[in-house]
Scaffold this active site. Structure first.
Site, short mmCIF file in Angstrom:
data_model
loop_
_atom_site.label_atom_id
_atom_site.label_comp_id
_atom_site.label_asym_id
_atom_site.label_seq_id
_atom_site.Cartn_x
_atom_site.Cartn_y
_atom_site.Cartn_z
N VAL A 1 0.86 -1.25 0.02
CA VAL A 1 0.16 -0.01 -0.03
C VAL A 1 0.92 1.23 -0.01
O VAL A 1 0.61 2.30 -0.69
CB VAL A 1 -0.93 -0.05 1.14
CG1 VAL A 1 -1.70 1.27 1.41
CG2 VAL A 1 -1.87 -1.23 0.89
N PRO B 1 10.99 0.40 9.19
CA PRO B 1 12.13 -1.10 9.36
C PRO B 1 12.18 -1.41 7.78
O PRO B 1 11.55 -1.95 7.31
CB PRO B 1 11.56 -1.64 10.24
CG PRO B 1 10.69 -1.04 11.29
CD PRO B 1 9.80 0.05 10.19
N GLY C 1 10.79 -4.93 6.58
CA GLY C 1 9.36 -4.89 6.10
C GLY C 1 9.07 -4.19 4.67
O GLY C 1 8.05 -3.97 4.40
N ASP D 1 -6.84 2.45 4.98
CA ASP D 1 -8.05 1.33 5.31
C ASP D 1 -8.80 1.83 6.59
O ASP D 1 -9.44 1.06 6.99
CB ASP D 1 -7.37 0.17 5.47
CG ASP D 1 -8.35 -1.12 5.16
OD1 ASP D 1 -9.33 -0.85 4.24
OD2 ASP D 1 -8.52 -2.14 5.76
#
Length: 250
Positions: free
Chosen positions: A33, A53, A56, A116
């Site tokens: 996203v 980080p 990720g 979201d």
């Protein structure tokens, strides 16, 4: 007395073309996203900082960092990250952290989009079709992003393939017209004249406009006339002839 005015339909969003060139945008998160958000704001020429980080990071986000298209901090969000930013976009799988960032943005009056979580958004990202300077956005006000994408694709499939080039030429013509008639009082006439050009010339005719064609076309502005493309090209290219039936011949 009755008035035939459009009714007010509440519940919508004010859809704007937000100019964020050189504005500072903070993106918190580095997943899929976030990758889409980053591309959106880079396309709008924003200055982007990503906080996430490294373990990720989505491959596309890692690429943007490697290419130095964004500034990057290999860590989790810190409150100081909100210093001197104009917009915040979060895309992290941590509802509590997202809400905390949202509240901090509200305290600082910084526009934010919490991915979201529609109630925690000052604005939404719609599904966008782009062809050069032309941008068409479909928004469902946060109700159905996939449906917005489907509607956008259907709209895009019905557009002429050369419409982006036509928009570029219209933009160039407008700039030249402002030099021909720069006075503020000329504004209404400029707008009406440009509108008539767009209405009377086809997309292909607008796409084919050369700089010389534009100069000749602008000569008809003062008398407030709109010549046909054939008239303009006869003056622009005197070695061409218009046979009146099948088009141009040399």
């Amino acid at each position: 007395m009755t008035h035939d005015f459009p009714p007010v339909e509440g519940g919508g969003s004010l859809i704007l073309a937000w100019q964020i060139r050189n504005k500072r945008v903070l993106v918190v998160g580095g997943g899929e996203v976030a990758a889409g958000r980053i591309l959106n704001v880079l396309n709008a020429d924003a200055k982007v900082t990503v906080v996430s980080p490294r373990e990720g990071l989505n491959p596309e986000v890692a690429y943007r960092i490697e290419q130095k298209q964004v500034d990057y901090h290999d860590r989790k969000f810190e409150t100081a990250d909100l210093d001197n930013v104009d917009m915040v976009l979060t895309a992290i799988d941590d509802p509590e952290a997202s809400t905390r960032i949202w509240k901090l943005c509200k305290e600082r009056k910084v526009a934010a989009n919490i991915a979201d979580v529609p109630p925690e958004c000052d604005f939404y990202f719609g599904s966008v079709h782009r062809d050069g300077p032309l941008q068409i956005m479909v928004s469902t006000n946060g109700n159905g992003p996939k449906l917005a994408s489907m509607v956008r694709k259907q709209i895009a499939s019905g557009l002429p393939p050369n419409i982006g080039d036509a928009v570029k030429k219209v933009g160039a013509l407008r700039k030249k017209l402002r030099k021909v008639a720069p006075e503020p009082e000329e504004g209404p006439k400029r707008m009406q004249w440009m509108s008539k050009v767009c209405e009377q010339w086809s997309l292909q005719e607008l796409t084919d406009l050369s700089d010389k064609d534009m100069e000749i076309l602008l000569g008809f502005y003062a008398p407030n006339e709109i010549p046909s493309s054939e008239v303009v090209r006869m003056q622009s290219r005197p070695d061409w002839a218009f046979d009146g039936s099948f088009g141009w011949s040399v």
